[in-house]
Design a protein around this motif. Structure first.
Motif, PDB file in Angstrom:
ATOM      1  N   LEU A 188       0.855  -1.189   0.000  1.00 35.57           N
ATOM      2  CA  LEU A 188       0.000   0.000   0.000  1.00 35.57           C
ATOM      3  C   LEU A 188       0.895   1.245   0.000  1.00 35.57           C
ATOM      4  CD1 LEU A 188      -2.981   0.956   0.118  1.00 35.57           C
ATOM      5  CD2 LEU A 188      -2.707   1.105   2.601  1.00 35.57           C
ATOM      6  N   VAL A 189       0.730   2.098  -1.000  1.00 35.74           N
ATOM      7  CA  VAL A 189       1.522   3.329  -1.102  1.00 35.74           C
ATOM      8  C   VAL A 189       0.595   4.504  -0.780  1.00 35.74           C
ATOM      9  CG1 VAL A 189       3.012   4.745  -2.567  1.00 35.74           C
ATOM     10  CG2 VAL A 189       2.929   2.253  -2.912  1.00 35.74           C
ATOM     11  N   ILE A 190       0.808   5.119   0.378  1.00 36.08           N
ATOM     12  CA  ILE A 190      -0.093   6.160   0.878  1.00 36.08           C
ATOM     13  C   ILE A 190       0.525   7.525   0.618  1.00 36.08           C
ATOM     14  CG2 ILE A 190      -1.337   6.991   2.925  1.00 36.08           C
ATOM     15  CD1 ILE A 190      -0.677   4.084   4.094  1.00 36.08           C
ATOM     16  N   THR A 191      -0.234   8.428   0.012  1.00 36.01           N
ATOM     17  CA  THR A 191       0.334   9.731  -0.377  1.00 36.01           C
ATOM     18  C   THR A 191       0.088  10.827   0.655  1.00 36.01           C
ATOM     19  OG1 THR A 191      -1.673  10.320  -1.576  1.00 36.01           O
ATOM     20  CG2 THR A 191       0.053   9.207  -2.848  1.00 36.01           C
ATOM     21  N   SER A 192      -0.371  10.462   1.850  1.00 39.17           N
ATOM     22  CA  SER A 192      -0.801  11.501   2.793  1.00 39.17           C
ATOM     23  C   SER A 192       0.342  12.325   3.387  1.00 39.17           C
ATOM     24  CB  SER A 192      -1.641  10.892   3.909  1.00 39.17           C
ATOM     25  OG  SER A 192      -0.902   9.919   4.583  1.00 39.17           O
ATOM     26  N   ARG A 193       1.595  11.970   3.108  1.00 46.60           N
ATOM     27  CA  ARG A 193       2.694  12.860   3.531  1.00 46.60           C
ATOM     28  C   ARG A 193       3.215  13.702   2.371  1.00 46.60           C
ATOM     29  NH1 ARG A 193       5.473   8.915   7.589  1.00 46.60           N
ATOM     30  NH2 ARG A 193       3.956   9.062   9.267  1.00 46.60           N
ATOM     31  N   MET A 194       2.551  13.583   1.213  1.00 43.45           N
ATOM     32  CA  MET A 194       2.952  14.401   0.063  1.00 43.45           C
ATOM     33  C   MET A 194       1.942  15.545  -0.022  1.00 43.45           C
ATOM     34  SD  MET A 194       3.983  11.363  -2.611  1.00 43.45           S
ATOM     35  CE  MET A 194       4.899  12.404  -3.762  1.00 43.45           C
ATOM     36  N   ARG A 195       2.104  16.529   0.845  1.00 43.75           N
ATOM     37  CA  ARG A 195       1.083  17.564   1.009  1.00 43.75           C
ATOM     38  C   ARG A 195       1.587  18.976   0.782  1.00 43.75           C
ATOM     39  NH1 ARG A 195      -3.001  15.284   5.688  1.00 43.75           N
ATOM     40  NH2 ARG A 195      -3.967  13.797   4.275  1.00 43.75           N
ATOM     41  N   GLN A 196       2.551  19.103  -0.144  1.00 44.63           N
ATOM     42  CA  GLN A 196       3.057  20.448  -0.429  1.00 44.63           C
ATOM     43  C   GLN A 196       2.381  21.077  -1.635  1.00 44.63           C
ATOM     44  OE1 GLN A 196       7.334  21.154  -0.531  1.00 44.63           O
ATOM     45  NE2 GLN A 196       7.602  19.216   0.556  1.00 44.63           N
ATOM     46  N   VAL A 197       2.093  22.368  -1.521  1.00 51.14           N
ATOM     47  CA  VAL A 197       1.732  23.153  -2.699  1.00 51.14           C
ATOM     48  C   VAL A 197       3.057  23.543  -3.337  1.00 51.14           C
ATOM     49  CG1 VAL A 197       0.702  25.303  -3.528  1.00 51.14           C
ATOM     50  CG2 VAL A 197      -0.423  23.994  -1.703  1.00 51.14           C
TER      51      VAL A 197
END
Lengths: 489, 489
Positions: free
Chosen positions: A94-103
């Motif tokens: 499972l690859v979770i993107t919830s730490r990729m939160r930059q504008v």
């Protein structure tokens, strides 16, 4: 997918830990529990291992490793999806993107913003609203769902009637392919030469790769917004109002209908008669544009609703008054959710002209299957959200709920509609995709999928029907009895 | 493409005649002459053989035969394309859709029309205008170009600023794949589940197969339309007017600018001072919507144009007056075409914010290359149409024209723009596609292309750069000297 059964998860974990920080690899059973379902709570599967990358380089390294070891993977954003697209049904990372939160960048002059996939939908508008801009797609879950998830599902929302779904608002995607290659789809301009792979990626539900950077189109905030709430003594009258508004050449930002079941649930939860409790249907119309334009359209809609038989028409222009009229619609799903322990939310689409007939048929199906169904829907584009209510503790009820859900979707397809408007196919509806596409059509899709993912390791088993897994669903669908008065066009 | 060189055209002709009527197979040299070029008149290649199918079954049988014999094919609509997409550069069968001109069905309630690919663009509107509807994409060639060609090129037009290009107006495509299989892409609804292969086919320039039935979205005719014509003493002032109109939140149906060169050519051809002959730029703005809305927007645009420095603003609301203001724009290309024996029409796109700078740079490039360049463009979306004028009889001029064309497109790409807005890449610009996409991006496109056409027999050599053929173009582009004041962003 033979390789998948032989995966050494311990070895994979160690190799991931070699280049990722400790907190980025989740392997403890109790921590993995948080990821055992998405918004389709009916199904639960615990993933064997999860990673939380922070950058494109992280994602590329992870997928390259998966490629080397033959490991399938499932991408997950905020886990709010309603079709089970983020479920780990088969052994997969499972690859979770919830730490990729930059504008990543904002370009107001050209009305563009570039974000990482884990950025929350409503944050996009927040980042540019001070400058007078906003991001149009607004799924109900917009305070929680991620832009990456919106891209995967080609999400819609209330305002998509006027402004279109996610695909109309994505310019460029940086994507990591299943072999770890980083590629760019689309570009900074609305129309790019070459094959439109941006379009094919959007709505591919995680089966083609993982988007790691997303450039979105932002719109100028309208000068004025108005909301009308009209209630009707029959659903046919509400449908006629929608038809009349469209026929007058008006294009509201959104047109939403709630049925009596929903109205009563909302009034009960809010403990006030926000909508008349005896109304068969409540219609919300939102208009936006320049001040005078909205004023004129509001008067026109008022008249058309009354002509169609509206009993009362309330109007609001201030933000506060508008919020009050919207409150019931915004809280409809939670209000209905209070009535029963569980619900199953459908997402069928029908041609607008067949709306009243389909709603009557759903009512009959509800009675036949002895399960209550509430209807809340985007009336302007014929996107229905029938909500089947049930008690999961009741023996065998899940099969009955699924049978009713399938019957409703079959009905939608039979009148020339679709099994999904904005929630995606995922694991929930994959067996029904071949109601809409024949073998040659699906084969072409599979060939394109394999161009991105030759080993089919990206979100395995999702979106497409599987001959074995879907046999039972197909058997059920053959025995479906439509109400005789449903005219198949 | 080794097989292609060994094609027995005589045998193919006989096999085609076995199932097609005599008039459907064109093999005489003088008849094939009509098909030796398209709208890119600079290049000419005579096809060895052409067929004119009338039905999907005809097309499927033709492509099945091509598959069996390993014969490449090129699809052609009306031959109005400007990028050489319908040129038969390599030995290939030309498949002409001009006898597939039936309107197959009209569904006004759901705003859809289904046509064969040879139907002319303007016929679509004609078929539904009596009922108050129209088809939005309106290329300049709309009285001649075919809907099939519009799909292949993802054509635009004046009204695409507000309504989007062809892709936004195509719901469903019946397509014959290069192996003769008939498949359906998209569906009757605006949003369909599964991979969006409809989107990838539109704009694929004939490289994926031949569309044989096309379902289009039709729109309601606006209640009111107004046109403003403003003239300016400098191009910067006209650009400022466009910026101000957009910044005010207005979305005109179209915004078109003509430069002084074009203005003079038009006035000279029409023998009247339609536009002031000393104006540096003429700006046409078309507004549509409800009556009061258009009235308000027109007054607003008038004020914004004057604030930006407009010297005169003419306004028109009646059909006759509007036609008068549009006349110059509509006849611009032919007016310019009168001045020199030949022209080469470019189709670059730049971010709107860099328009004035790019126009100044094009002027400098024109002087440096000693070739006149007129500018007519869709100002609202930054889609430039620089028209290079030349005399084809002049020795070596074609190379100079091409070098200037390449320099202009390089400039567009360097400021974050594109080599094509609506005319396609075709044979003309294939060597520049890799200015916009890197090797990984192009490789993904090729993989998708091969999913449809594993042997690459559909429109061979088009759209994608070829390593050998493009070496010369790349060498030229490396030596390109941009004017020093062009700020590369």
């Amino acid at each position: 997918m033979g390789a998948a059964t032989a995966i050494d998860w311990r070895a994979l974990e160690q190799q991931l830990r070699a280049f990722l920080p400790a907190k980025a690899v989740v392997s403890k059973a109790q921590e993995l529990l948080s990821y055992n379902c998405d918004g389709l709570t009916m199904e639960r599967h615990q993933p064997p291992l999860a990673v939380l990358p922070e950058s494109t380089a992280d994602v590329a390294a992870i997928l390259k490793l998966c490629q080397q070891l033959g490991v399938p993977f499932v991408a997950r954003g905020s886990g709010t999806g309603l079709s089970g697209g983020a479920l780990v049904e088969q052994p997969a990372l499972l690859v979770i993107t919830s730490r990729m939160r930059q504008v990543l960048s904002v370009d107001l002059a050209n009305q563009r913003i570039t974000v990482q996939p884990g950025v929350i939908n409503s944050w996009v508008t927040r980042a540019v609203s001070g400058d007078g801009f906003y991001f149009a797609p607004d799924p109900s879950s917009q305070v929680a769902c991620s832009v990456g998830g919106n891209v995967a599902e080609n999400s819609g929302g209330v305002h998509c009637l006027k402004y279109g779904v996610t695909s109309n608002h994505v310019l460029e995607l940086e994507v990591v392919l299943p072999d770890g290659t980083i590629t760019t789809l689309g570009g900074p301009l609305a129309e790019m030469p070459g094959l439109d792979l941006r379009g094919v990626f959007i709505g591919s539900e995680g089966t083609l790769g993982i988007a790691t950077s997303i450039t979105l189109r932002i719109l100028r905030q309208p000068e004025a917004v108005a909301v009308l709430l009209a209630d009707f003594g029959s659903m046919e009258a509400a449908g006629e109002a929608v038809r009349a508004v469209t026929a007058a050449g008006l294009l509201p930002a959104g047109m939403e209908i709630m049925d009596n079941f929903t109205i009563r649930a909302v009034d009960s939860m809010l403990d006030q008669e926000l909508y008349p409790v005896d109304a068969a249907a409540a219609l919300l119309i939102e208009l936006d544009g320049s001040g005078p334009e909205v004023e004129i359209a509001m008067q026109l809609c008022d008249g058309l609703c009354r002509q169609a038989g509206a009993r009362q028409v309330q109007k609001a222009t201030s933000a506060e008054d508008r919020a009050r009229l919207w409150l019931g619609r915004k809280s409809a799903i939670s209000a209905l959710g209070r009535l029963y322990p569980n619900y199953y939310l459908q997402d069928g689409v029908v041609p607008r002209s067949s709306l009243p007939m389909v709603l009557a048929a759903i009512d009959q199906l509800s009675q036949k299957h002895q399960l209550p169904v509430a209807n809340v829907f985007h009336a302007g584009d014929g996107n229905l959200h029938p909500l089947i209510l049930y008690n999961g503790a009741e023996l065998g009820v899940k099969d009955r709920v699924k049978a009713l859900g399938a019957a409703i979707l079959r009905l939608c397809v039979d009148v020339g509609g679709s099994i999904s408007g904005e929630h995606g196919v995922g694991s929930d509806k994959r067996c029904f995709l071949d109601w809409m596409f024949d073998a040659a059509d699906l084969e072409t899709m599979q060939l394109v999928r394999k161009a991105f993912d030759p080993e089919q390791r990206a979100n395995p088993g999702k979106l497409f029907p599987t001959p074995v897994g879907c046999a039972e669903a197909h058997r059920r669908s053959q025995h479906l009895e439509l109400p005789p008065e449903v005219v198949v066009i």
